[in-house]
Motif scaffolding. Structure first.
Motif, short mmCIF file in Angstrom:
data_model
loop_
_atom_site.label_atom_id
_atom_site.label_comp_id
_atom_site.label_asym_id
_atom_site.label_seq_id
_atom_site.Cartn_x
_atom_site.Cartn_y
_atom_site.Cartn_z
N UNK A 14 0.84 -1.19 0.00
CA UNK A 14 0.00 0.00 0.00
C UNK A 14 0.88 1.24 0.00
N UNK A 15 0.31 2.33 -0.42
CA UNK A 15 1.01 3.60 -0.43
C UNK A 15 0.33 4.49 0.61
N UNK A 16 1.10 4.93 1.60
CA UNK A 16 0.57 5.77 2.67
C UNK A 16 1.30 7.10 2.63
N UNK A 17 0.57 8.16 2.34
CA UNK A 17 1.14 9.51 2.31
C UNK A 17 2.40 9.58 1.43
N UNK A 18 2.38 8.88 0.29
CA UNK A 18 3.50 8.92 -0.65
C UNK A 18 4.63 7.96 -0.31
N UNK A 19 4.49 7.15 0.72
CA UNK A 19 5.51 6.19 1.12
C UNK A 19 5.01 4.79 0.78
N UNK A 20 5.79 4.01 0.05
CA UNK A 20 5.43 2.62 -0.24
C UNK A 20 5.64 1.78 1.02
N UNK A 21 4.60 1.05 1.41
CA UNK A 21 4.64 0.23 2.62
C UNK A 21 4.12 -1.17 2.31
N UNK A 22 4.50 -2.10 3.16
CA UNK A 22 3.99 -3.46 3.08
C UNK A 22 3.32 -3.75 4.41
N UNK A 23 2.06 -4.18 4.34
CA UNK A 23 1.31 -4.52 5.54
C UNK A 23 1.12 -6.02 5.59
N UNK A 24 1.53 -6.60 6.71
CA UNK A 24 1.26 -8.00 7.00
C UNK A 24 0.48 -7.93 8.30
N UNK A 25 -0.52 -8.74 8.49
CA UNK A 25 -1.38 -8.57 9.67
C UNK A 25 -0.60 -8.19 10.94
N UNK A 41 0.27 3.36 20.44
CA UNK A 41 -1.13 3.45 20.86
C UNK A 41 -1.41 4.92 21.13
N UNK A 42 -2.36 5.47 20.38
CA UNK A 42 -2.75 6.87 20.52
C UNK A 42 -4.16 6.87 21.09
N UNK A 43 -4.30 7.21 22.36
CA UNK A 43 -5.59 7.05 23.03
C UNK A 43 -5.81 5.56 23.23
N UNK A 44 -6.79 5.03 22.53
CA UNK A 44 -7.03 3.58 22.57
C UNK A 44 -6.88 2.97 21.18
N UNK A 45 -6.22 3.70 20.28
CA UNK A 45 -6.11 3.27 18.88
C UNK A 45 -4.69 2.82 18.57
N UNK A 46 -4.58 1.61 18.04
CA UNK A 46 -3.29 1.06 17.63
C UNK A 46 -2.97 1.57 16.23
N UNK A 47 -1.71 1.94 15.99
CA UNK A 47 -1.33 2.39 14.66
C UNK A 47 0.16 2.66 14.56
N UNK A 48 0.54 3.34 13.49
CA UNK A 48 1.93 3.64 13.20
C UNK A 48 2.04 5.08 12.71
N UNK A 49 3.20 5.67 12.91
CA UNK A 49 3.47 6.99 12.34
C UNK A 49 4.21 6.79 11.03
N UNK A 50 3.61 7.26 9.94
CA UNK A 50 4.21 7.19 8.61
C UNK A 50 4.32 8.62 8.11
N UNK A 51 5.53 9.05 7.87
CA UNK A 51 5.80 10.41 7.42
C UNK A 51 5.16 11.42 8.38
#
Length: 67
Positions: A14-25, A41-51
């Protein structure tokens, strides 16, 4: 913006904010990196910082389910 670019067995390119990424579960890799991005974890949300922008697991999961 998150856009799909390629689907392989249990691996989504996938492309996230112009960065090519690979997502595996539960793991997100930036193209050309061997180690996954650190989960946050931001609040109660799991995620990543991309760019410097937060991308939640649910955003990525929703994109993949719509493919």
């Amino acid at each position: 913006m998150i856009q799909p670019s390629e689907i392989q067995f249990k691996k989504f390119c996938i492309n996230i904010n112009g960065i090519d990424c690979v997502f595996m579960p539960m793991e997100l890799f930036v193209a050309d990196q061997f180690l996954p991005l650190g989960k946050k974890v931001k609040g109660s949300t799991l995620g990543w910082y991309v760019k410097r922008k937060f991308v939640s697991y649910n955003q990525v999961k929703k994109l993949i389910k719509n493919l």
